[in-house]
Design an enzyme around this catalytic site. Structure first.
Site, PDB file in Angstrom:
ATOM      1  N   CYS A 231       0.856  -1.183   0.000  1.00 37.28           N
ATOM      2  CA  CYS A 231       0.000   0.000   0.000  1.00 37.28           C
ATOM      3  C   CYS A 231       0.890   1.231   0.000  1.00 37.28           C
ATOM      4  O   CYS A 231       2.008   1.200   0.493  1.00 37.28           O
ATOM      5  CB  CYS A 231      -0.941   0.087   1.188  1.00 37.28           C
ATOM      6  SG  CYS A 231      -2.101  -1.258   1.335  1.00 37.28           S
TER       7      CYS A 231
ATOM      8  N   LYS B 174       9.565 -15.886 -12.827  1.00 35.07           N
ATOM      9  CA  LYS B 174       9.189 -14.857 -13.803  1.00 35.07           C
ATOM     10  C   LYS B 174       7.949 -15.294 -14.564  1.00 35.07           C
ATOM     11  O   LYS B 174       7.007 -14.538 -14.709  1.00 35.07           O
ATOM     12  CB  LYS B 174      10.316 -14.639 -14.803  1.00 35.07           C
ATOM     13  CG  LYS B 174      11.341 -13.578 -14.764  1.00 35.07           C
ATOM     14  CD  LYS B 174      11.232 -12.318 -14.051  1.00 35.07           C
ATOM     15  CE  LYS B 174      10.766 -12.337 -12.652  1.00 35.07           C
ATOM     16  NZ  LYS B 174      11.678 -11.943 -11.625  1.00 35.07           N
TER      17      LYS B 174
HETATM   18  O1  M6R Z   1      12.421  -5.510  -2.989  1.00 35.94           O
HETATM   19  P1  M6R Z   1      12.893  -6.931  -2.752  1.00 35.94           P
HETATM   20  O2  M6R Z   1      14.023  -7.300  -3.616  1.00 35.94           O
HETATM   21  O3  M6R Z   1      13.170  -7.203  -1.310  1.00 35.94           O
HETATM   22  O4  M6R Z   1      11.652  -7.823  -3.167  1.00 35.94           O
HETATM   23  C1  M6R Z   1      11.674  -9.202  -2.971  1.00 35.94           C
HETATM   24  C2  M6R Z   1      10.562  -9.885  -3.746  1.00 35.94           C
HETATM   25  O5  M6R Z   1       9.320  -9.437  -3.315  1.00 35.94           O
HETATM   26  C3  M6R Z   1      10.681  -9.650  -5.258  1.00 35.94           C
HETATM   27  O6  M6R Z   1      11.925 -10.032  -5.737  1.00 35.94           O
HETATM   28  C4  M6R Z   1       9.598 -10.438  -6.006  1.00 35.94           C
HETATM   29  O7  M6R Z   1       9.823 -11.800  -5.874  1.00 35.94           O
HETATM   30  C5  M6R Z   1       9.557 -10.014  -7.476  1.00 35.94           C
HETATM   31  N1  M6R Z   1       8.228  -9.614  -7.853  1.00 35.94           N
HETATM   32  C6  M6R Z   1       9.925 -11.089  -8.418  1.00 35.94           C
HETATM   33  O8  M6R Z   1       9.900 -10.659  -9.742  1.00 35.94           O
END
Ligand code: M6R
Length: 633
Positions: free
Chosen positions: A2, A509
């Protein structure tokens, strides 16, 4: 997740708030809403389910154009806004924020989760409060209205309410009884306040979940810490802790230019970000890998920081890498690389698991938290747990202004630039590049590898960007594959060794943007269960690279072919003619050293996911149920 925004100043609040919310859409897009006090001091709320555009279409045109309250009662112009990623209750208009209580006196927007919302709700219902939404947030605003019945100082009202809340929150509130005041509080969710001036020199304040929603108005920012509350009024800003004690605010001047969020002619941000990767890797190496004969310079900022970090590296006897999702997968590549090269134990942990066990962590561990956003709730909690256990933390992040970057002992910016698409692509390659640099630096310090080996790695790393360009210039075969396999129900991605995490990332992905069921496995694990699924309806995408596991992977692909699966090869070495009939499609990509090959093998998998999702007509940049920054656990 959010995104929340609050404004107090002389400008028309709603257009400004909506514009700021646009910069926060990466945090959620289930619904959006705004609230403001009009010229007659009535609380007005507009909200709409779905993307921000639905709210924009709902707002009366005159609300967007006229200077609200310009001829009114002398009140400043105040409003709040919200973009939602649903936690409690469906993504409908009723559950959209802002929420108000039964007397429509107070409005709040909230990011986070109130864990004891149900108890609060029941208590208030017993006192006659009528609830309209299914949200945890409504409990907060009804609680505020209940306390405000006997307390006039709204700051005290909020402070009392906060003592009753369990969970995480960043919130912003306005109240009819205090029309010139905007309130903002933070506990385990990000919140920043911009302190600016409009063209007439009038002070203005913008509260937001992320500086990106503020920097087009001011670069003077106050980052709230956990347990802080701000009361903003025409007299200025008062910062307090949750005991009500005054704190001196620290105003930081940041150098960030206003961010231009632009697809630059690409159909989607994801495609643009995939194509940025050669430059991202160059950027990431720049200044750090100056020549193959010079040692790696890791942190970059100051020689002092580098010296301090280097001194610490001398003391470690283990590396623990922590992340979520794509960042976790990048960490796994780091494990394969660093452990092999440096011969130091490397553990990789999913942050959400790490934080709820009692992990063994010692001051001789280097804990590396990886996070694109630097705000992921689980990774942040893991960072704090590592600190509690006496470890020093290096944060690899794309956001130097994030909470993680502020709390970590050392920061290595991954320099991927703003990543808008929810599906992480360029941040992954930037993280992996950073881990390669860390591994080589560690090996250099410990003389864990001979200089020729390290020079070869550096030389190959410098060639990666142009090789990525080669992959990006040859996408016809991938586009054809996307059409061919676009209607497949299940896709297995297999690889081994340092590319095993690439298989996991390829599957992540594909599933997140196309909603096709996909799993990433080590080729060796296939026969331990997943092979039971294989038949002619399943595609198996295999990553085969020249080196230690090539023959093993060929065998795994043959096992899949023997079960009628449709096997695809992504390979950096020619498949011997006698084996080519194992594969329905073969895509050749440039060769590199085996350890560095993930930087190249990842690219076709990102493109395949993109083209498949595109073929299926999915919302590539904002896939359902997801958000870019996961600030709830
Ligand atoms: O911002 P962050 O790298 O901590 O986020 C981690 C995951 O939420 C993020 O990599 C998520 O898996 C992606 N949407 C994958 O594409």
């Amino acid at each position: 997740m959010c995104g929340i925004v609050g404004y107090l100043g002389h400008k028309s609040p709603i257009p400004l708030i909506v514009d700021s919310l646009r910069h926060l859409e990466y945090r959620g897009y289930d619904s959006a809403g705004v609230a403001y006090l009009d010229d007659e001091n009535l609380l007005r709320i507009y909200k709409a389910s779905g993307k921000l555009i639905n709210l924009e279409n709902l707002l009366p045109p005159e609300l967007q154009l006229r200077q609200l309250g310009q001829n009114g009662n002398g009140h400043r112009h105040i409003g709040i806004g919200h973009i939602r990623w649903a936690t409690h209750g469906a993504a409908n208009d009723t559950n959209a924020h802002p929420h108000t209580g039964n007397r429509s006196e107070i409005a709040i927007v909230h990011n986070g989760i109130i864990e004891n919302f149900y108890e609060i709700r029941q208590e208030l219902q017993a006192k006659g409060h009528v609830f309209h939404s299914e949200t945890d947030t409504e409990s907060i605003v009804q609680l505020l209205e209940s306390i405000a019945e006997s307390e006039n100082d709204f700051c005290k009202v909020i402070l009392k309410a906060l003592t009753k809340l369990d969970g995480a929150y960043a919130l912003t509130a306005i109240s009819k009884k205090h029309p010139n005041r905007l309130y903002a509080a933070r506990h385990q969710a990000p919140l920043v306040i911009g302190v600016g001036q409009d063209v007439n020199g009038h002070p203005e304040y913008i509260v937001a979940s992320d500086a990106v929603a503020i920097v087009q108005h001011t670069n003077k920012l106050i980052y709230l810490k956990d347990g802080e509350i701000a009361e903003i009024s025409p007299e200025g800003l008062r910062l307090m802790n949750f005991k009500g004690e005054i704190i001196e605010p620290v105003i930081e001047t940041i150098s960030t230019d206003p961010l231009t969020i632009d697809k630059k002619g690409y159909k989607h941000f994801m495609l643009k970000e995939i194509y940025e990767q050669p430059d991202i890797v160059r950027n990431s190496l720049s200044g750090r890998l100056k020549s193959i004969h010079q040692p790696i310079w890791l942190l970059g900022d100051t020689p002092e920081a580098e010296t301090l970090f280097n001194a610490f590296l001398d003391t470690i006897d283990r590396v623990v890498i922590i992340g979520c999702g794509t960042s976790y997968n990048a960490g796994l590549v780091g494990k394969y690389f660093i452990e092999e090269l440096v011969q130091v134990p490397v553990e990789v942990e999913a942050a959400g698991e790490f934080r709820y066990r009692n992990p063994f962590i010692s001051p001789r561990d280097l804990v590396v938290t990886i996070s694109q956003s630097g705000e992921t709730a689980d990774t942040l909690a893991a960072l704090r747990l590592a600190h509690q256990k006496g470890a020093k933390v290096l944060n690899l992040t794309n956001r130097e202004d994030s909470t993680m970057a502020r709390e970590a002992d050392f920061v290595m910016p991954v320099r991927a630039g703003v990543e808008v698409s929810v599906a992480a692509t360029k941040s992954f390659t930037a993280q992996v590049t950073a881990l390669y640099l860390l591994g080589i630096a560690l090996a250099e310090k410990r003389q864990a590898a001979n200089p020729e080996q390290l020079e070869a790695l550096k030389a190959d790393l410098l060639k990666i960007p142009s090789r990525i360009e080669t992959v990006l210039h040859n996408t016809d075969a991938l586009q054809a594959m996307a059409r061919k396999y676009g209607n497949t129900r299940d896709v297995l991605f297999i690889a081994r060794g340092v590319n095993f995490p690439v298989a996991m990332e390829g599957a992540l992905k594909l599933k997140e943007i196309s909603y096709i069921h996909a799993e990433g496995y080590s080729g060796s694990e296939l026969k331990h269960g997943p092979i039971a699924m294989l038949d002619s309806s399943i595609a198996v995408v295999s990553v085969l690279t020249k080196g230690t596991v090539f023959e093993k992977m060929i065998s795994n692909c043959q096992e899949a072919k023997a079960r009628d699966a449709r096997v695809v090869a992504i390979t950096n070495t020619p498949i011997p003619p006698a084996l080519q009939n194992t594969f329905e499609d073969i895509l050749e990509i440039p060769e590199s050293l085996e350890q560095l090959s993930p930087l190249l093998t990842t690219i076709p998998l990102q493109l395949l996911a993109y083209y498949m999702a595109e073929f299926l007509g999915k919302d590539v940049d904002q896939p359902r149920n997801l958000a870019k920054s996961v600030t709830v656990e």
